[in-house]
Write an enzyme that holds these catalytic residues in place. Structure first.
Site, mmCIF file in Angstrom:
data_model
loop_
_atom_site.group_PDB
_atom_site.id
_atom_site.type_symbol
_atom_site.label_atom_id
_atom_site.label_comp_id
_atom_site.label_asym_id
_atom_site.label_seq_id
_atom_site.Cartn_x
_atom_site.Cartn_y
_atom_site.Cartn_z
ATOM 1 N N SER A 120 22.375 49.087 22.632
ATOM 2 C CA SER A 120 23.235 49.539 21.532
ATOM 3 C C SER A 120 24.610 49.927 22.049
ATOM 4 O O SER A 120 24.752 50.415 23.178
ATOM 5 C CB SER A 120 22.594 50.748 20.845
ATOM 6 O OG SER A 120 23.493 51.363 19.946
ATOM 7 N N TYR A 156 19.420 58.994 20.564
ATOM 8 C CA TYR A 156 19.264 57.548 20.400
ATOM 9 C C TYR A 156 19.998 56.804 21.511
ATOM 10 O O TYR A 156 19.446 55.909 22.161
ATOM 11 C CB TYR A 156 19.799 57.131 19.033
ATOM 12 C CG TYR A 156 19.892 55.634 18.844
ATOM 13 C CD1 TYR A 156 18.748 54.850 18.804
ATOM 14 C CD2 TYR A 156 21.134 55.004 18.718
ATOM 15 C CE1 TYR A 156 18.830 53.471 18.639
ATOM 16 C CE2 TYR A 156 21.228 53.638 18.543
ATOM 17 C CZ TYR A 156 20.072 52.869 18.516
ATOM 18 O OH TYR A 156 20.163 51.514 18.358
#
Length: 324
Positions: free
Chosen positions: A127, A152
């Site tokens: 990501s 995350y």
């Protein structure tokens, strides 16, 4: 031989599986079908994947036993590992879900890759969140990524580190893709484009964080799929002395102001938005912008969909899916 797509009922996984089937490959999809967002959307995606070459198993990648049973005897040729617990904001509310899916689940998938007999390689989802709040733009793969601003992001960086270790130890060709904000048909309801569209059509105000002083490298899902397949088709070479592990940015190579996105979405919908200007949310970052020179050089990747085109396609799909 089979291509395994994890997270096949998810947004990107669905589109990747569909593209693989369209070019005649046999695909095994797995997904936990969890309730992070409405599972009906996931079931509808699976229904749209109905094809003689597609098989599906509901399994949680964090459950090593169930995962092994689902994959036994499948003869995996390639793995495209997209299953993960997504969302920066949700990681603040439910951190345990990120440890289970993104850490334990990713480790389990590395073990699957290690044990597969004739595996050509595994591509996995990282990501753009790993870049944290750094102000240097655009983001390049060589930038330091050791100061995540959300759990995350930390789990995705950990996935990259674990992958490098497995590539070094076992010679498994592994490629991580740092996705930049993906949108398009069959997208996720928790993401801005869906949430804004729904609110505008229902006459509700849309939340505009950091009072609109934000930009994102919005990337249309078809461009993402093209990059995923290009990388999967050409894994890093093993046996060269280096760990066969590569990391690439996968984005649109353009930072679009959030307010510009809203303008284009209003035009596509034919309605004006009521904008509620709010402060920055915890864990969020003001800007993302992908330098894609590495994946362009190595795999010929070139995004082709500007937001004016992509948002129009998104609105057409949303109206048809929702009947509005």
């Amino acid at each position: 031989m089979t291509t395994l797509v994890t997270g096949a009922a998810g947004f990107i996984g669905f589109h990747v599986a569909k593209a693989l089937l369209a070019r005649g490959e046999r695909v095994l999809g797995i997904d936990s079908l969890d309730a992070y967002y409405d599972p009906r959307l996931k079931h509808d995606r699976l229904a749209a994947l109905a094809h003689p070459g597609f098989a599906f198993a509901q399994v949680d990648i964090a459950d090593a036993g169930a995962l092994g049973a689902a994959l036994e005897g499948q003869g995996l040729r390639r793995i495209i590992h997209l299953a993960a617990q997504a969302g920066v904001r949700h990681s603040i509310e439910n951190p345990q879900a990120y440890v289970a899916s993104n850490l334990v689940g990713h480790l389990n998938m590395l073990e699957v890759a290690r044990r597969a007999e004739r595996l050509e390689g595994m591509v996995y989802a990282s990501s753009s969140s790993v870049y944290g709040g750094q102000s240097k733009l655009p983001f390049t793969e060589g930038d330091p990524v050791d100061q995540p601003v959300s759990l995350y992001a930390a789990t995705k960086k950990a996935d990259e580190l674990m992958s490098h270790a497995y590539a070094h130890l076992y010679g498994i060709p592994l490629t991580g893709l740092r996705f930049f904000t993906v949108y398009g048909p069959w997208g996720r309801p928790d993401m801005a484009v869906w949430a804004f569209t729904e609110a505008i059509l229902q006459g509700r105000p849309i939340p505009v964080f950091n009072r609109g002083a934000m930009s994102r490298d919005f990337t249309y899902v078809d461009d993402i799929v093209a990059g995923v397949l290009a990388v999967s088709d050409s894994p890093p070479p093993a046996g060269t002395g280096d760990a066969p592990h590569r990391i690439y940015n996968l984005g649109n190579n353009r930072a679009e102001p959030l307010l510009r996105l809203i303008d284009v979405l209003e035009e596509a919908l034919g309605r004006k938005a009521e904008r509620e200007l709010l402060p920055m949310q915890p864990g969020d970052v003001p800007a993302t912008y992908a330098d894609i020179s590495a994946i362009r050089r190595d795999h010929g990747f070139e995004p082709t969909t500007p937001i004016e085109v992509g948002l129009r396609r998104w609105v057409e799909w949303y109206r048809g899916y929702k009947g509005v």
